[in-house]
Scaffold this motif. Structure first.
Motif, PDB file in Angstrom:
ATOM      1  N   TYR A 110      22.708  -0.350  58.967  1.00 32.58           N
ATOM      2  CA  TYR A 110      23.859  -0.271  59.865  1.00 32.58           C
ATOM      3  C   TYR A 110      24.271   1.185  60.031  1.00 32.58           C
ATOM      4  N   VAL A 111      24.350   1.628  61.287  1.00 34.82           N
ATOM      5  CA  VAL A 111      24.706   3.001  61.607  1.00 34.82           C
ATOM      6  C   VAL A 111      25.792   2.962  62.683  1.00 34.82           C
ATOM      7  N   ARG A 112      26.879   3.699  62.469  1.00 37.19           N
ATOM      8  CA  ARG A 112      27.951   3.733  63.483  1.00 37.19           C
ATOM      9  C   ARG A 112      27.473   4.465  64.729  1.00 37.19           C
ATOM     10  N   LYS A 113      26.827   5.613  64.516  1.00 34.92           N
ATOM     11  CA  LYS A 113      26.256   6.365  65.648  1.00 34.92           C
ATOM     12  C   LYS A 113      25.100   7.205  65.124  1.00 34.92           C
ATOM     13  N   LEU A 114      24.128   7.430  65.989  1.00 35.95           N
ATOM     14  CA  LEU A 114      22.930   8.180  65.581  1.00 35.95           C
ATOM     15  C   LEU A 114      23.259   9.603  65.168  1.00 35.95           C
ATOM     16  N   ALA A 115      24.341  10.155  65.682  1.00 36.22           N
ATOM     17  CA  ALA A 115      24.734  11.516  65.308  1.00 36.22           C
ATOM     18  C   ALA A 115      25.047  11.620  63.811  1.00 36.22           C
ATOM     19  N   ASP A 116      25.292  10.470  63.147  1.00 36.68           N
ATOM     20  CA  ASP A 116      25.605  10.455  61.718  1.00 36.68           C
ATOM     21  C   ASP A 116      24.369  10.474  60.826  1.00 36.68           C
ATOM     22  N   VAL A 117      23.179  10.332  61.426  1.00 38.43           N
ATOM     23  CA  VAL A 117      21.962  10.231  60.611  1.00 38.43           C
ATOM     24  C   VAL A 117      20.916  11.241  61.058  1.00 38.43           C
ATOM     25  N   ASP A 118      19.962  11.479  60.183  1.00 36.86           N
ATOM     26  CA  ASP A 118      18.833  12.357  60.467  1.00 36.86           C
ATOM     27  C   ASP A 118      17.769  11.515  61.172  1.00 36.86           C
ATOM     28  N   LEU A 119      17.524  11.789  62.448  1.00 41.09           N
ATOM     29  CA  LEU A 119      16.580  10.987  63.231  1.00 41.09           C
ATOM     30  C   LEU A 119      15.151  11.067  62.690  1.00 41.09           C
ATOM     31  N   ALA A 120      14.781  12.190  62.107  1.00 39.45           N
ATOM     32  CA  ALA A 120      13.444  12.308  61.522  1.00 39.45           C
ATOM     33  C   ALA A 120      13.297  11.357  60.332  1.00 39.45           C
ATOM     34  N   VAL A 121      14.337  11.224  59.533  1.00 42.12           N
ATOM     35  CA  VAL A 121      14.301  10.303  58.395  1.00 42.12           C
ATOM     36  C   VAL A 121      14.310   8.860  58.899  1.00 42.12           C
ATOM     37  N   LEU A 122      15.094   8.574  59.927  1.00 46.69           N
ATOM     38  CA  LEU A 122      15.100   7.233  60.512  1.00 46.69           C
ATOM     39  C   LEU A 122      13.704   6.860  61.005  1.00 46.69           C
ATOM     40  N   GLU A 123      13.034   7.792  61.652  1.00 51.69           N
ATOM     41  CA  GLU A 123      11.669   7.535  62.120  1.00 51.69           C
ATOM     42  C   GLU A 123      10.723   7.332  60.933  1.00 51.69           C
ATOM     43  N   GLU A 124      10.914   8.096  59.874  1.00 55.49           N
ATOM     44  CA  GLU A 124      10.095   7.943  58.664  1.00 55.49           C
ATOM     45  C   GLU A 124      10.266   6.530  58.082  1.00 55.49           C
ATOM     46  N   ILE A 125      11.501   6.047  58.065  1.00 61.42           N
ATOM     47  CA  ILE A 125      11.780   4.690  57.578  1.00 61.42           C
ATOM     48  C   ILE A 125      11.088   3.659  58.469  1.00 61.42           C
ATOM     49  N   ALA A 126      11.204   3.832  59.780  1.00 62.95           N
ATOM     50  CA  ALA A 126      10.588   2.882  60.711  1.00 62.95           C
ATOM     51  C   ALA A 126       9.061   2.882  60.570  1.00 62.95           C
ATOM     52  N   ARG A 127       8.468   4.063  60.410  1.00 65.80           N
ATOM     53  CA  ARG A 127       7.009   4.144  60.209  1.00 65.80           C
ATOM     54  C   ARG A 127       6.596   3.415  58.924  1.00 65.80           C
ATOM     55  N   GLY A 128       7.366   3.606  57.868  1.00 63.22           N
ATOM     56  CA  GLY A 128       7.078   2.933  56.605  1.00 63.22           C
ATOM     57  C   GLY A 128       7.198   1.422  56.731  1.00 63.22           C
ATOM     58  N   THR A 129       8.172   0.972  57.483  1.00 64.82           N
ATOM     59  CA  THR A 129       8.332  -0.465  57.706  1.00 64.82           C
ATOM     60  C   THR A 129       7.149  -1.023  58.476  1.00 64.82           C
ATOM     61  N   LEU A 130       6.684  -0.292  59.468  1.00 64.98           N
ATOM     62  CA  LEU A 130       5.502  -0.748  60.211  1.00 64.98           C
ATOM     63  C   LEU A 130       4.278  -0.831  59.298  1.00 64.98           C
ATOM     64  N   ALA A 131       4.103   0.144  58.426  1.00 61.58           N
ATOM     65  CA  ALA A 131       2.974   0.112  57.490  1.00 61.58           C
ATOM     66  C   ALA A 131       3.103  -1.087  56.551  1.00 61.58           C
ATOM     67  N   PHE A 132       4.314  -1.347  56.083  1.00 59.61           N
ATOM     68  CA  PHE A 132       4.575  -2.502  55.225  1.00 59.61           C
ATOM     69  C   PHE A 132       4.239  -3.795  55.973  1.00 59.61           C
ATOM     70  N   MET A 133       4.699  -3.896  57.221  1.00 62.23           N
ATOM     71  CA  MET A 133       4.435  -5.094  58.034  1.00 62.23           C
ATOM     72  C   MET A 133       2.937  -5.266  58.275  1.00 62.23           C
ATOM     73  N   ASP A 134       2.251  -4.173  58.573  1.00 61.30           N
ATOM     74  CA  ASP A 134       0.804  -4.251  58.827  1.00 61.30           C
ATOM     75  C   ASP A 134       0.048  -4.725  57.584  1.00 61.30           C
ATOM     76  N   ALA A 135       0.498  -4.306  56.402  1.00 58.78           N
ATOM     77  CA  ALA A 135      -0.159  -4.717  55.168  1.00 58.78           C
ATOM     78  C   ALA A 135       0.160  -6.174  54.825  1.00 58.78           C
ATOM     79  N   ARG A 136       1.398  -6.554  55.010  1.00 56.52           N
ATOM     80  CA  ARG A 136       1.814  -7.907  54.635  1.00 56.52           C
ATOM     81  C   ARG A 136       1.493  -8.943  55.705  1.00 56.52           C
ATOM     82  N   TYR A 137       1.644  -8.556  56.949  1.00 62.05           N
ATOM     83  CA  TYR A 137       1.411  -9.454  58.083  1.00 62.05           C
ATOM     84  C   TYR A 137       0.474  -8.751  59.063  1.00 62.05           C
TER      85      TYR A 137
END
Length: 147
Positions: A110-137
């Motif tokens: 949950y994020v109030r606004k993107l200005a509150d977060v580091d977009l590079a880290v958010l992308e890193e999290i999303a990439r990791g989730t995709l890798a997790f999904m690809d391995a599991r499903y």
């Protein structure tokens, strides 16, 4: 067994995002939409009335419940932007510590606004989730557009 309510719809993601009342949330949704589309290589698709999802996977729980859901997704809700990018794996903890101002649920960020977060880290999290999904499903021939 209850039927899953969150299914692909015919509403376009762009129409949904364009209708978001709050201008900051609407622009944040456009940024997240572009990032997730780029990372997944999949076009956005509405899942239920409020989730913009990318790709799909089939799941089956030990209880026997099964269904199909989006691999990554988000929802620009009134109070905050909800990103479906958490795996529950401990490897995400250091990334979340570097992300910036946020809250978490079981699979939701949950994020109030993107200005509150580091977009590079958010992308890193999303990439990791995709890798997790690809391995599991592993990706299959089915996609939300073929349902």
């Amino acid at each position: 067994m209850a039927e899953t309510k969150t299914k692909p719809t015919e509403v376009t993601a762009d129409a949904f995002i364009d209708a978001v009342a709050d201008p900051v949330r609407r622009e944040d949704a456009k940024v997240v939409r572009a990032m997730m589309e780029r990372l997944t290589g999949e076009p956005p698709r509405m899942w239920g009335p409020s989730i913009v999802g990318f790709g799909s996977y089939d799941y089956r729980y030990d209880s026997g419940h099964q269904g199909t859901s989006c691999r990554l997704g988000f929802s620009p809700r009134k109070a905050e932007l909800v990103l479906y990018v958490l795996t529950g794996e401990p490897e995400q903890a250091p990334q979340l510590a570097r992300l910036g101002k946020h809250k978490t649920g079981k699979a939701c960020l949950y994020v109030r606004k993107l200005a509150d977060v580091d977009l590079a880290v958010l992308e890193e999290i999303a990439r990791g989730t995709l890798a997790f999904m690809d391995a599991r499903y592993p990706r299959n021939a089915r996609s939300p557009s073929s349902m």
